[in-house]
Design an enzyme around this catalytic site. Sequence first.
Site, PDB file in Angstrom:
ATOM      1  N   HIS A  81       0.832  -1.204   0.000  1.00 48.84           N
ATOM      2  CA  HIS A  81       0.000   0.000   0.000  1.00 48.84           C
ATOM      3  C   HIS A  81       0.865   1.252   0.000  1.00 48.84           C
ATOM      4  O   HIS A  81       1.824   1.351   0.747  1.00 48.84           O
ATOM      5  CB  HIS A  81      -0.891   0.031   1.243  1.00 48.84           C
ATOM      6  CG  HIS A  81      -2.025  -0.939   1.195  1.00 48.84           C
ATOM      7  ND1 HIS A  81      -3.086  -0.893   2.058  1.00 48.84           N
ATOM      8  CD2 HIS A  81      -2.271  -1.990   0.365  1.00 48.84           C
ATOM      9  CE1 HIS A  81      -3.936  -1.858   1.778  1.00 48.84           C
ATOM     10  NE2 HIS A  81      -3.460  -2.552   0.751  1.00 48.84           N
ATOM     11  N   TYR A 109      -9.094   5.164   7.954  1.00 53.30           N
ATOM     12  CA  TYR A 109      -9.252   5.487   9.378  1.00 53.30           C
ATOM     13  C   TYR A 109     -10.316   6.579   9.468  1.00 53.30           C
ATOM     14  O   TYR A 109     -10.098   7.690   8.982  1.00 53.30           O
ATOM     15  CB  TYR A 109      -7.935   6.010   9.954  1.00 53.30           C
ATOM     16  CG  TYR A 109      -6.851   4.968  10.128  1.00 53.30           C
ATOM     17  CD1 TYR A 109      -6.084   4.522   9.051  1.00 53.30           C
ATOM     18  CD2 TYR A 109      -6.576   4.437  11.384  1.00 53.30           C
ATOM     19  CE1 TYR A 109      -5.085   3.576   9.215  1.00 53.30           C
ATOM     20  CE2 TYR A 109      -5.567   3.485  11.562  1.00 53.30           C
ATOM     21  CZ  TYR A 109      -4.829   3.061  10.479  1.00 53.30           C
ATOM     22  OH  TYR A 109      -3.850   2.124  10.667  1.00 53.30           O
ATOM     23  N   PRO A 155      -3.710  -0.357  18.937  1.00 49.58           N
ATOM     24  CA  PRO A 155      -3.488  -0.769  17.542  1.00 49.58           C
ATOM     25  C   PRO A 155      -3.634   0.338  16.490  1.00 49.58           C
ATOM     26  O   PRO A 155      -3.317   0.111  15.319  1.00 49.58           O
ATOM     27  CB  PRO A 155      -4.529  -1.870  17.317  1.00 49.58           C
ATOM     28  CG  PRO A 155      -5.532  -1.712  18.398  1.00 49.58           C
ATOM     29  CD  PRO A 155      -4.846  -1.064  19.552  1.00 49.58           C
ATOM     30  N   LYS A 214       1.584  -0.684  15.073  1.00 43.59           N
ATOM     31  CA  LYS A 214       3.003  -0.799  15.401  1.00 43.59           C
ATOM     32  C   LYS A 214       3.401  -2.070  16.169  1.00 43.59           C
ATOM     33  O   LYS A 214       4.584  -2.426  16.200  1.00 43.59           O
ATOM     34  CB  LYS A 214       3.435   0.399  16.267  1.00 43.59           C
ATOM     35  CG  LYS A 214       3.475   1.703  15.514  1.00 43.59           C
ATOM     36  CD  LYS A 214       4.701   1.778  14.617  1.00 43.59           C
ATOM     37  CE  LYS A 214       4.598   2.863  13.591  1.00 43.59           C
ATOM     38  NZ  LYS A 214       4.493   2.387  12.224  1.00 43.59           N
ATOM     39  N   TYR A 226       4.235   6.248  10.308  1.00 39.48           N
ATOM     40  CA  TYR A 226       3.421   5.092   9.911  1.00 39.48           C
ATOM     41  C   TYR A 226       4.271   4.045   9.181  1.00 39.48           C
ATOM     42  O   TYR A 226       4.157   2.841   9.436  1.00 39.48           O
ATOM     43  CB  TYR A 226       2.243   5.540   9.038  1.00 39.48           C
ATOM     44  CG  TYR A 226       1.122   4.530   9.010  1.00 39.48           C
ATOM     45  CD1 TYR A 226      -0.009   4.680   9.806  1.00 39.48           C
ATOM     46  CD2 TYR A 226       1.205   3.394   8.196  1.00 39.48           C
ATOM     47  CE1 TYR A 226      -1.025   3.741   9.813  1.00 39.48           C
ATOM     48  CE2 TYR A 226       0.190   2.448   8.189  1.00 39.48           C
ATOM     49  CZ  TYR A 226      -0.916   2.622   8.988  1.00 39.48           C
ATOM     50  OH  TYR A 226      -1.912   1.683   8.989  1.00 39.48           O
TER      51      TYR A 226
HETATM   52  P1  RFL Z   1       2.607 -12.526  21.042  1.00 42.05           P
HETATM   53  O1  RFL Z   1       2.228 -12.523  19.617  1.00 42.05           O
HETATM   54  O2  RFL Z   1       1.553 -12.260  22.068  1.00 42.05           O
HETATM   55  O3  RFL Z   1       3.320 -13.914  21.330  1.00 42.05           O
HETATM   56  C1  RFL Z   1       3.605 -14.361  22.637  1.00 42.05           C
HETATM   57  C2  RFL Z   1       3.594 -15.867  22.623  1.00 42.05           C
HETATM   58  O4  RFL Z   1       4.001 -16.352  23.896  1.00 42.05           O
HETATM   59  C3  RFL Z   1       3.148 -17.427  24.277  1.00 42.05           C
HETATM   60  N1  RFL Z   1       3.198 -17.537  25.742  1.00 42.05           N
HETATM   61  C4  RFL Z   1       3.948 -18.454  26.393  1.00 42.05           C
HETATM   62  N2  RFL Z   1       4.738 -19.434  25.936  1.00 42.05           N
HETATM   63  C5  RFL Z   1       5.366 -20.211  26.855  1.00 42.05           C
HETATM   64  N3  RFL Z   1       5.225 -20.045  28.189  1.00 42.05           N
HETATM   65  C6  RFL Z   1       4.447 -19.069  28.690  1.00 42.05           C
HETATM   66  N4  RFL Z   1       4.324 -18.904  30.005  1.00 42.05           N
HETATM   67  C7  RFL Z   1       3.761 -18.227  27.784  1.00 42.05           C
HETATM   68  N5  RFL Z   1       2.921 -17.177  27.912  1.00 42.05           N
HETATM   69  C8  RFL Z   1       2.591 -16.771  26.672  1.00 42.05           C
HETATM   70  C9  RFL Z   1       1.788 -17.042  23.714  1.00 42.05           C
HETATM   71  O5  RFL Z   1       0.944 -18.169  23.546  1.00 42.05           O
HETATM   72  C10 RFL Z   1       2.195 -16.427  22.376  1.00 42.05           C
HETATM   73  O6  RFL Z   1       2.246 -17.367  21.337  1.00 42.05           O
HETATM   74  O7  RFL Z   1       3.763 -11.451  21.347  1.00 42.05           O
HETATM   75  P2  RFL Z   1       4.937 -10.865  20.392  1.00 42.05           P
HETATM   76  O8  RFL Z   1       5.702 -11.941  19.720  1.00 42.05           O
HETATM   77  O9  RFL Z   1       5.627  -9.884  21.250  1.00 42.05           O
HETATM   78  O10 RFL Z   1       4.144 -10.100  19.237  1.00 42.05           O
HETATM   79  C11 RFL Z   1       3.412  -8.932  19.482  1.00 42.05           C
HETATM   80  C12 RFL Z   1       2.214  -8.841  18.539  1.00 42.05           C
HETATM   81  O11 RFL Z   1       1.473 -10.036  18.616  1.00 42.05           O
HETATM   82  C13 RFL Z   1       1.300  -7.653  18.856  1.00 42.05           C
HETATM   83  O12 RFL Z   1       2.051  -6.528  19.228  1.00 42.05           O
HETATM   84  C14 RFL Z   1       0.417  -7.266  17.643  1.00 42.05           C
HETATM   85  O13 RFL Z   1      -0.510  -8.263  17.342  1.00 42.05           O
HETATM   86  C15 RFL Z   1      -0.330  -5.968  17.928  1.00 42.05           C
HETATM   87  N6  RFL Z   1      -1.244  -5.553  16.851  1.00 42.05           N
HETATM   88  C16 RFL Z   1      -0.763  -4.953  15.695  1.00 42.05           C
HETATM   89  N7  RFL Z   1       0.563  -4.818  15.491  1.00 42.05           N
HETATM   90  C17 RFL Z   1       1.032  -4.319  14.312  1.00 42.05           C
HETATM   91  O14 RFL Z   1       2.258  -4.201  14.157  1.00 42.05           O
HETATM   92  N8  RFL Z   1       0.201  -3.912  13.270  1.00 42.05           N
HETATM   93  C18 RFL Z   1      -1.146  -4.035  13.400  1.00 42.05           C
HETATM   94  O15 RFL Z   1      -1.849  -3.747  12.434  1.00 42.05           O
HETATM   95  C19 RFL Z   1      -1.676  -4.529  14.650  1.00 42.05           C
HETATM   96  N9  RFL Z   1      -2.992  -4.691  14.802  1.00 42.05           N
HETATM   97  C20 RFL Z   1      -2.611  -5.804  16.955  1.00 42.05           C
HETATM   98  C21 RFL Z   1      -3.477  -5.342  15.901  1.00 42.05           C
HETATM   99  C22 RFL Z   1      -3.132  -6.522  18.020  1.00 42.05           C
HETATM  100  C23 RFL Z   1      -4.476  -6.768  18.082  1.00 42.05           C
HETATM  101  N10 RFL Z   1      -4.920  -7.538  19.173  1.00 42.05           N
HETATM  102  C24 RFL Z   1      -5.831  -8.592  19.046  1.00 42.05           C
HETATM  103  C25 RFL Z   1      -4.234  -7.443  20.444  1.00 42.05           C
HETATM  104  C26 RFL Z   1      -4.826  -5.566  15.977  1.00 42.05           C
HETATM  105  C27 RFL Z   1      -5.347  -6.256  17.066  1.00 42.05           C
HETATM  106  C28 RFL Z   1      -6.844  -6.448  17.087  1.00 42.05           C
HETATM  107  C1  PHB Z   2      -5.449  -4.680  10.699  1.00 41.25           C
HETATM  108  O1  PHB Z   2      -5.497  -4.852   9.473  1.00 41.25           O
HETATM  109  O2  PHB Z   2      -5.736  -5.588  11.499  1.00 41.25           O
HETATM  110  C2  PHB Z   2      -5.042  -3.364  11.247  1.00 41.25           C
HETATM  111  C3  PHB Z   2      -4.630  -2.377  10.378  1.00 41.25           C
HETATM  112  C4  PHB Z   2      -4.246  -1.133  10.870  1.00 41.25           C
HETATM  113  C5  PHB Z   2      -4.302  -0.902  12.233  1.00 41.25           C
HETATM  114  C6  PHB Z   2      -4.703  -1.891  13.107  1.00 41.25           C
HETATM  115  C7  PHB Z   2      -5.087  -3.134  12.614  1.00 41.25           C
HETATM  116  O3  PHB Z   2      -3.954   0.333  12.698  1.00 41.25           O
END
Ligand code: RFL
Ligand code: PHB
Length: 390
Positions: A72, A201, A293, A297, A385
């Site tokens: 994008h 957004y 979110p 990031k 961004y």
């Molecule tokens: P994770 O992905 O949470 O992975 C941690 C892993 O550790 C496991 N775990 C354990 N394993 C062993 N022993 C234990 N005691 C444990 N406790 C936990 C878990 O099962 C898991 O598999 O952390 P990590 O690797 O730091 O990654 C971070 C990302 O997952 C998170 O920051 C992003 O998903 C946030 N986020 C977004 N980030 C972006 O860069 N761009 C986005 O567009 C974006 N959109 C989002 C998001 C997060 C969202 N949610 C659901 C929180 C949108 C949403 C809706």
């Molecule tokens: C997504 O596609 O899940 C998404 C995109 C942008 C954001 C957060 C989540 O800022």
Amino acid sequence: MRTQVAIVGAGPAGLMLGHLLQRAGIDTVVLEARSRPYIEQRVRAGVLEQGSVDLLVGAGVGDRLQREGLVHDGIELRFDRRGHRIDFPSLTQGRRITVYGQQEVVKDLVAARIASGAPLHFEVSDVRIAGVEGDSPSIRFRHAGGEETLACDFIAGCDGFHGVCRGVIPASVLTVHERTYPFAWLGILANAAPAHDELIYAHHERGFALFSMRSPTVTRLYLQVPPDEEAHAWSDDRIWAELRRRFQGEDGWAPHEGPVLEKGVTGMRSFVAEPMRFGRLFLLGDAAHIVPPTGAKGMNLALGDARVLAEALQAFYGSGDKEGLDGYSERALARVWRAEHFSWWMTSMLHRFPGDDSFHHRLQMSQLRYVVASRAAATSLAENYVGWQG
Ligand code: RFL
Ligand code: PHB
């Protein structure tokens, strides 16, 4: 069992670190609490900064990302019933973002690890960490009905916000900075072709809405909802009606509708625990920091921490150079705080805050109009961004 670096958690941070170290000839064991299908299907983030794409491609795990990722060149900010585009390449010397689901990144990294034969244990439980203040840390855990002990040189805490690693650091050492926001996001995944080719957004008097996507046939959408909202309070019809209202504008645009494949509510918080190192324990990703979110990031910060720590560990194992390890926390936190600020700023600009008054609303509108009218302000949004390189 013995290894050089024990990695707790197989999210983007743990898997990326494991992959980079394995390629550098450093032994790792990854321990994950959940099953492989669970982590490969967990729907979360979707936006990769250019730097994250470069990291994955450079590490040999970017083939499918390059084939299937959606590149994008901008985003739309929608307010006052009009869309306003922010063009990234012209404002950031050609930088772009790629839309590719986090679970796809996880699948690619798990596949690479399994192909390499390096150990990755799923469904471990009762993870207990010891000895991080001395020279020989270890992890005890339960796996496949047995009790195991893993001795190592270093422990990488990549176990997310609710993991156990951060809790090993004494409260007297750790400083926590935190904000919780008075709203949440209801997110859906729908079997419908994206109705627009970039993210939208939307600021609206009824609350924020976001249009995103996962593929040419799957749309991802979010609605600002009250913080304690239950997903089941929202029927599909109610969700679509609310989305139509919040995106409604002079151009008549609306997302395409289709069967809802997934529905969930995510709380919004900003959180940083520092330092990100205690003795031989290093924290990466959500274990150390959370962003709301809105700035897209979280996954990028997790991958960035893995890159910084992998470089430091390579220098240490290559020549005994400890400088990178000693500087890890400071280096990682510089990027983290930039992302914290940007995510807080985007969140504050785009959401409806309960109880906000006309003064607050006028400030938001003025900020939005300025961001799309001023090249300087638009550049600031764009360079954050796509990933500020600092
Ligand atoms: P994770 O992905 O949470 O992975 C941690 C892993 O550790 C496991 N775990 C354990 N394993 C062993 N022993 C234990 N005691 C444990 N406790 C936990 C878990 O099962 C898991 O598999 O952390 P990590 O690797 O730091 O990654 C971070 C990302 O997952 C998170 O920051 C992003 O998903 C946030 N986020 C977004 N980030 C972006 O860069 N761009 C986005 O567009 C974006 N959109 C989002 C998001 C997060 C969202 N949610 C659901 C929180 C949108 C949403 C809706
Ligand atoms: C997504 O596609 O899940 C998404 C995109 C942008 C954001 C957060 C989540 O800022």
